[in-house]
Design a protein around this motif. Sequence first.
Motif, mmCIF file in Angstrom:
data_model
loop_
_atom_site.group_PDB
_atom_site.id
_atom_site.type_symbol
_atom_site.label_atom_id
_atom_site.label_comp_id
_atom_site.label_asym_id
_atom_site.label_seq_id
_atom_site.Cartn_x
_atom_site.Cartn_y
_atom_site.Cartn_z
ATOM 1 N N SER A 42 10.912 8.134 0.094
ATOM 2 C CA SER A 42 10.778 6.739 -0.336
ATOM 3 C C SER A 42 9.624 5.999 0.326
ATOM 4 O O SER A 42 9.470 4.788 0.134
ATOM 5 C CB SER A 42 12.100 5.985 -0.136
ATOM 6 N N GLU A 55 14.122 6.100 -8.578
ATOM 7 C CA GLU A 55 12.933 5.305 -8.251
ATOM 8 C C GLU A 55 13.225 3.828 -8.479
ATOM 9 O O GLU A 55 13.612 3.440 -9.585
ATOM 10 C CB GLU A 55 11.748 5.788 -9.102
ATOM 11 N N GLN A 56 12.969 3.031 -7.446
ATOM 12 C CA GLN A 56 13.329 1.610 -7.562
ATOM 13 C C GLN A 56 12.440 0.837 -8.531
ATOM 14 O O GLN A 56 12.852 -0.160 -9.112
ATOM 15 C CB GLN A 56 13.295 0.937 -6.196
ATOM 16 N N LEU A 104 -3.169 -4.492 -0.383
ATOM 17 C CA LEU A 104 -4.620 -4.407 -0.612
ATOM 18 C C LEU A 104 -4.962 -5.099 -1.929
ATOM 19 O O LEU A 104 -4.927 -4.473 -2.992
ATOM 20 C CB LEU A 104 -5.043 -2.934 -0.687
ATOM 21 N N LEU A 132 -1.032 12.517 5.184
ATOM 22 C CA LEU A 132 -1.872 12.921 4.046
ATOM 23 C C LEU A 132 -1.026 13.677 3.025
ATOM 24 O O LEU A 132 -0.105 14.409 3.394
ATOM 25 C CB LEU A 132 -2.969 13.882 4.509
ATOM 26 N N LEU A 133 -1.372 13.572 1.759
ATOM 27 C CA LEU A 133 -0.636 14.272 0.707
ATOM 28 C C LEU A 133 -0.595 15.774 0.956
ATOM 29 O O LEU A 133 0.422 16.431 0.709
ATOM 30 C CB LEU A 133 -1.282 13.980 -0.649
ATOM 31 N N ILE A 191 4.929 12.504 -3.621
ATOM 32 C CA ILE A 191 5.705 13.555 -2.950
ATOM 33 C C ILE A 191 7.057 13.767 -3.630
ATOM 34 O O ILE A 191 7.498 14.909 -3.816
ATOM 35 C CB ILE A 191 5.846 13.232 -1.428
ATOM 36 N N VAL A 221 18.070 3.168 -4.463
ATOM 37 C CA VAL A 221 19.087 3.755 -3.589
ATOM 38 C C VAL A 221 19.385 2.741 -2.487
ATOM 39 O O VAL A 221 18.479 2.271 -1.802
ATOM 40 C CB VAL A 221 18.604 5.092 -2.973
ATOM 41 N N GLY A 245 12.660 8.284 -4.624
ATOM 42 C CA GLY A 245 11.270 7.870 -4.783
ATOM 43 C C GLY A 245 10.495 8.789 -5.709
ATOM 44 O O GLY A 245 10.458 10.005 -5.513
ATOM 45 N N ALA A 283 5.202 10.196 3.240
ATOM 46 C CA ALA A 283 4.716 9.178 4.180
ATOM 47 C C ALA A 283 5.836 8.700 5.109
ATOM 48 O O ALA A 283 5.598 8.384 6.283
ATOM 49 C CB ALA A 283 4.141 8.004 3.393
ATOM 50 N N LEU A 309 -9.210 7.253 -3.466
ATOM 51 C CA LEU A 309 -8.699 8.170 -2.433
ATOM 52 C C LEU A 309 -9.898 8.855 -1.769
ATOM 53 O O LEU A 309 -10.903 9.114 -2.437
ATOM 54 C CB LEU A 309 -7.789 9.230 -3.050
ATOM 55 N N PHE A 310 -9.767 9.160 -0.478
ATOM 56 C CA PHE A 310 -10.910 9.829 0.162
ATOM 57 C C PHE A 310 -10.717 11.344 0.226
ATOM 58 O O PHE A 310 -11.615 12.059 0.644
ATOM 59 C CB PHE A 310 -11.289 9.217 1.513
ATOM 60 N N SER A 311 -9.568 11.841 -0.193
ATOM 61 C CA SER A 311 -9.409 13.303 -0.247
ATOM 62 C C SER A 311 -9.509 13.744 -1.716
ATOM 63 O O SER A 311 -9.053 13.044 -2.617
ATOM 64 C CB SER A 311 -8.079 13.736 0.368
ATOM 65 N N SER A 334 4.918 3.676 -8.064
ATOM 66 C CA SER A 334 4.652 2.231 -7.994
ATOM 67 C C SER A 334 3.838 1.857 -6.756
ATOM 68 O O SER A 334 3.047 0.912 -6.805
ATOM 69 C CB SER A 334 5.942 1.424 -8.077
ATOM 70 N N ASN A 335 3.979 2.599 -5.684
ATOM 71 C CA ASN A 335 3.145 2.282 -4.506
ATOM 72 C C ASN A 335 1.687 2.621 -4.776
ATOM 73 O O ASN A 335 0.802 1.799 -4.552
ATOM 74 C CB ASN A 335 3.668 3.037 -3.271
#
Length: 404
Positions: A152, A33-34, A182, A384-385, A14, A106, A10, A374, A49-51, A39-40
């Motif tokens: 991933s 990476e698929q 979303l 969270l990151l 991360i 993968v 992935g 995640a 993002l809120f952070s 891509s997400n």
Amino acid sequence: MPGKRIAIIGAGPIGLEAAMLARLRNFDVVVIEQGGVASNVRSWGHVRLFSPFEVNASAWSRAACDRSALPPDDALLTGDEFFEQYLLPLSQHPLLKGSLKEQTRVVKIGKRRFWKGDAIGKHSRLESPFQLLIESAAGEEYEEADFVLDCSGTSGNHNWLGEGGVPALGERHLARRIEYGLPDISGKDRPRFSGKRTLVVGSGYSAATTIVALGNLIEQDSATRVFWLTRQASDTPLPTIKDDSLQGRVDLTSAANELACKSETRVTWLADAKVRQLSVDESDDLLVTIELQTEQGDLACQVLAVDNVIANVGFHPDRSLYEELQIHECYASQGPMKLAAALMGEMSADCMTQSSPGVDGLKNPEPGFFILGAKSYGRDSRFLLRIGLEQIQSVFDLIAAEAE
Ligand SMILES: Cc1cc2nc3c(=O)[nH]c(=O)nc-3n(C[C@H](O)[C@H](O)[C@H](O)COP(=O)(O)OP(=O)(O)OC[C@H]3O[C@@H](n4cnc5c(N)ncnc54)[C@H](O)[C@@H]3O)c2cc1C
């Protein structure tokens, strides 16, 4: 660590951060990476993002990048801005040259010489390399690595709408008509929702994001109708976090709750309700049969005719990747067991107050294999990151010791 190879699954935030640290520590690295980079994140690129940026990006990568080209520390970026201003340049960093295999999936991870039931829980399994079956348009091949970091995520595996997590009747056949992510309601997807009837299911921040966007649409086109279904019986769809340090999250929660609870809005909140069945009528409307509690405590059925269903009901990890390895999983969250147990002890809904449980929480019975990011939280959506970056550092300390 010259001579040792790390495979990272992935190229999300991360995976990329882990790859950078791997290269900075002189490991040979391959990132598989698929889709394309991040891509997400790009799939929800219109969401802010809120952070702030400074907690979403690692110190090691920021130090290795051209600082003048980076966003300000306090910037609250959208997913697209995070991709364009940080993740894409990071993936193109000279240290990662030749390390990324995009559009490559993968399929399965095992070990050379060891089957799943061999040398149970023994450190000797580390003596043999991992073997990854990967697949791209060019066909199938094997990759070998001494260590594997599964970064991933969970976004490829949505949960289902029906009660108890079981698909609602008809849901699997109509899955293409249901939006599990979303949509960009205020932007490119607006024509699908403006002046239309939409059912939103879920009670997390994704559902709140969807509801607020639909609320804005109602102001511009009063023919827009929204139903918001949540399974809990409570005063508001979303709980509020006491003394929340993230203003963006406070604003989102109160805006969504207000839309649900104020009688004059065109959002109808259906609390304590479950989706039972989906079908399509002759005018191509989606018919959604829901079960809800009446004020008398009886169970009643209601059929909603809508144009759209948005299922913001969460995601779960794809565990099939590592089913040939020795992994101890939590039976509730499906995350790695030790980390899941630590997280269960920390039930606060405020992910900002969570601490990283350290490297012990990340160890699996399978030596050299780590689930990060995640995916490490399984079905728990509080990841969270900032936590993922701490995980990477802890794991590299362990790998460095084991690689010697
Ligand atoms: C709308 C939204 C807003 C968020 N806001 C914040 C925020 O403000 N702050 C914060 O800290 N967190 C936030 N998060 C949570 C989290 O940080 C993000 O979801 C983040 O993207 C997780 O990063 P990741 O690298 O672990 O996983 P992902 O971003 O999901 O990346 C995983 C990558 O792995 C790839 N992949 C999957 N399976 C395979 C396979 N079999 N083979 C090869 N590649 C594969 C995917 O294509 C993907 O690119 C938010 C999440 C969402 C959904």
